[in-house]
Scaffold this motif. Structure first.
Motif, short mmCIF file in Angstrom:
data_model
loop_
_atom_site.label_atom_id
_atom_site.label_comp_id
_atom_site.label_asym_id
_atom_site.label_seq_id
_atom_site.Cartn_x
_atom_site.Cartn_y
_atom_site.Cartn_z
N GLU A 196 2.24 -2.09 -11.53
CA GLU A 196 1.39 -1.19 -11.11
C GLU A 196 2.44 0.15 -10.53
OE1 GLU A 196 -2.73 0.18 -8.82
OE2 GLU A 196 -2.29 -1.95 -9.41
N THR A 251 0.99 -1.12 0.12
CA THR A 251 0.08 -0.04 0.05
C THR A 251 0.78 1.28 -0.25
OG1 THR A 251 -1.61 -1.29 1.28
CG2 THR A 251 -1.79 1.21 1.34
N ALA A 286 -4.03 -4.63 -0.78
CA ALA A 286 -3.31 -3.30 -1.08
C ALA A 286 -4.11 -2.47 -2.14
CB ALA A 286 -1.73 -3.40 -1.24
N GLN A 287 -4.05 -3.20 -3.30
CA GLN A 287 -4.65 -2.50 -4.63
C GLN A 287 -6.15 -2.04 -4.22
OE1 GLN A 287 -3.35 -6.15 -7.08
NE2 GLN A 287 -2.24 -4.36 -8.28
N LEU A 327 2.04 1.78 -3.41
CA LEU A 327 1.16 2.38 -4.27
C LEU A 327 1.01 3.82 -4.08
CD1 LEU A 327 -1.28 -0.74 -4.26
CD2 LEU A 327 0.13 0.20 -6.40
N LEU A 328 0.62 4.30 -2.92
CA LEU A 328 0.21 5.57 -2.34
C LEU A 328 1.15 6.55 -2.61
CD1 LEU A 328 -2.05 4.87 0.64
CD2 LEU A 328 -2.79 5.21 -1.72
N ASP A 352 1.17 10.72 -2.63
CA ASP A 352 0.95 10.98 -1.18
C ASP A 352 2.21 10.91 -0.39
OD1 ASP A 352 -2.01 11.24 -1.36
OD2 ASP A 352 -2.02 9.09 -1.37
N ALA A 397 -8.97 6.18 -3.97
CA ALA A 397 -9.05 7.19 -4.90
C ALA A 397 -10.52 7.32 -5.28
CB ALA A 397 -8.37 6.20 -6.14
N VAL A 412 -4.08 3.97 6.96
CA VAL A 412 -4.42 2.59 6.30
C VAL A 412 -3.78 1.48 7.59
CG1 VAL A 412 -3.98 1.06 4.65
CG2 VAL A 412 -4.13 3.27 4.03
N HIS A 453 -6.07 0.91 -2.38
CA HIS A 453 -5.63 2.09 -3.05
C HIS A 453 -6.77 2.71 -3.81
CE1 HIS A 453 -4.30 3.64 -7.07
NE2 HIS A 453 -3.51 4.57 -6.32
N ASP A 454 -7.49 1.82 -4.50
CA ASP A 454 -9.00 1.98 -5.32
C ASP A 454 -9.86 2.39 -4.38
OD1 ASP A 454 -7.14 0.96 -7.26
OD2 ASP A 454 -8.05 -1.04 -7.58
N ALA A 494 1.63 7.28 -6.19
CA ALA A 494 0.58 8.31 -6.46
C ALA A 494 0.52 9.73 -5.81
CB ALA A 494 -0.44 7.73 -6.01
#
Length: 535
Positions: free
Chosen positions: A69, A16, A504-505, A19-20, A25, A512, A290, A508-509, A23
């Motif tokens: 990703e 996570t 984790a995905q 991913l964040l 963060d 979002a 999270v 993330h979604d 993006a």
């Protein structure tokens, strides 16, 4: 950009974070342990490297999807080895079986054991492959908050089949097709990977047989610690900060008119967490938290009663899955009698499952799992030695005790370890195994509870019974606290490293979509409080 704090540096938390942070963060990961990995961590001593938990690399497409990703590939991150045989079955009072992946070899093995079983396995695997595709494409990548995610032709066409697979237990699905005890156990054992027993796992989970019998079993050279280290590397490269040796003591929240969702109760919003680390207590401010650790601990120990989505009465009706006694052994000399993975199945394994349920004492012998990664990977043991990992499923109860070094663990844990070592020596034909041990470490349910805050000392996470699968599993968002999201084995989609990557995905979604709806903005009229204030 949001300030995000992720609690837990296991697979889900690190994934996570990657991913964040990628993006944009501002991400900080905190963990009470001094090393990353959680259940998927490693332990080293005297040149031996031991995985602490996961050791089967399955569902490679999930790993590839995640790595792509975050801008890389599995090949760039891991050195994967195909295992052949995938594993060996040592069965009580029966000949051993070497199970090799690939449809043709699997059906050949089944036919050699039981006339007609090859053709029946072919049909079984066709159905397993179809169930696997539906699950991966449609059921494991959603938080089930939007019904339209499931109202797709691929799912709607299969509703009658899916309903049957959910209603019929895995044991019945297998036993009506095959007679030989070993073949039944090969097809029923995946339930243990899911934290339950074949009689309680929906037969939907026969999809797991597609993974080991067709898709193949792999191993990341260096051990599963290479997976968690790659995740930590990717998170830090994206800008996330890792803060280890730091315990979360409270969740800070605010309430106010800006977040009223009903006429009766205002919702809270996270503003950060309180922690205690090497430099003492402090507060970490955050717009989003999270939680990628044990959900039971968060809900019953960290959150105040009025902010709990899953209070203790909810957990009292749930199945924590099995506990485990883990035995890490460094052994002098080579062990050609073992393959990388070995499953020891007793003649009547229902006795072992009953013991895991707490209905009777653990039998001796007991069904168990053995991993000898040094049979594949010379880097995990000194030259001329072997690294062994034994796992004995037990009742999830911290009172069973904690393990220790060189036989110093609690008596109940050490007795189970001694019995497992003696059983492996007898069944594999290594009579001097105990005398060749140069490193010994045990881990019990008490360690899982103390080190990981694992609910009831469970080894995997909540079991995948029918009422704890898919949309019936704990959701990944709080119903009472905006900005609080869950990831990891406690929540959707479930236990295991691939599931934690998917969680984790999903997290993330979920964030979002929440940002798109502007539903996690900090309210303008607030009254701050911490979880400890409200107890």
């Amino acid at each position: 950009m949001s300030r995000v704090v992720i609690v837990g540096a296991g697979v889900a938390g690190l994934a996570t974070a990657a991913l964040l942070a990628r993006a944009g963060d501002d991400v900080e990961v905190v963990d009470r342990l001094d090393t990353v990995g959680g259940r998927a961590g490693t332990w080293q001593r005297d040149g031996f490297t031991f995985d602490l938990g996961p050791s089967w690399f399955l569902m490679p497409e999930v790993f590839e999807s995640f790595y792509r990703e975050v801008g890389t590939t599995t090949a760039e991150q891991l050195d994967l080895v195909d295992l052949d045989p995938a594993y060996r079955v040592l069965a009580e009072d029966a000949e051993p079986l070497d199970v090799r992946s690939g449809r043709a070899r699997a059906t050949e093995l089944f036919e050699s054991v039981e006339a007609g079983a090859g053709a029946r396995l072919g049909r079984y695997l066709d159905e397993a492959r179809d169930a696997y595709r539906v699950a991966v494409d449609h059921l494991l990548r959603t938080d089930f908050s939007r019904p339209r995610d499931l109202l797709v032709p691929a799912v709607l066409r299969r509703l009658p089949t899916l309903a049957r697979l959910l209603a019929v237990p895995l044991s019945r699905h297998v036993d009506t097709r095959f007679t030989d005890r070993r073949l039944r156990q090969v097809l029923g054992y995946p339930a243990v990977f899911l934290g339950t027993r074949p009689e309680r796992a929906p037969s939907m989970y026969h999809l797991m047989s597609h993974l080991d019998l067709v898709d193949g079993v792999r191993y990341p050279r260096g051990g599963f610690g290479e997976v968690t280290r790659s995740l930590a590397r990717l998170a830090e490269d994206a800008g996330a900060r890792l803060t280890l040796g730091t315990e979360v003591t409270a969740l800070r929240t605010t309430t106010g008119a800006g977040n009223v969702r009903t006429a009766r109760r205002p919702r809270a919003h996270v503003t950060g967490i309180d922690v205690v680390g090497p430099d003492g207590p402090r507060t970490i401010d955050a717009d989003v938290v999270v939680h990628a650790g044990d959900l039971h601990h968060l809900e019953t120990q960290i959150l105040p009663a009025h902010l709990r989505t899953y209070p203790e009465r909810w957990w009292s009706r749930r199945d924590p899955g099995p506990g485990a006694v883990l035995v890490h052994l460094g052994v002098r000399g080579r062990l050609p009698e073992l393959t990388h993975h070995t499953l020891m199945f007793t003649r009547d394994w229902t006795e072992g499952f009953d013991a895991v349920d707490g209905q009777r004492p653990l039998p001796d012998p007991a069904s168990a799992y053995v991993c000898a990664p040094s049979r594949t990977d010379a880097t995990v043991a000194p030259d001329g030695h072997e690294t062994l990992f034994l796992l004995v499923p037990v009742h999830a109860d911290p009172e069973l005790g904690r393990g220790g070094l060189d036989g110093t663990g609690d008596p109940g844990v050490e007795r189970i370890a001694d019995a497992a070592i003696a059983q492996l020596a007898a069944w594999a034909g290594v009579p001097d195994l105990a005398e060749r041990i140069v490193v010994r470490r045990t881990v019990g349910p008490g360690d899982m509870a103390a080190d990981l805050h694992a609910w009831r000392g469970g080894a995997l996470g909540p079991a995948h019974t029918l009422r704890q699968s898919a949309m019936l599993r704990a959701r990944n968002t709080s119903r009472r606290v905006d900005g609080l999201v869950h990831a990891g084995a406690s929540t959707i989609p479930g236990v295991g490293v691939p599931m934690c990557l998917l969680s984790a995905q999903v997290a993330h979604d979920t964030l979002a979509r929440a940002r798109a709806r502007a539903s996690i903005d900090v309210p303008t009229t607030t009254q701050p409080h911490t979880s400890s204030d409200a107890r």
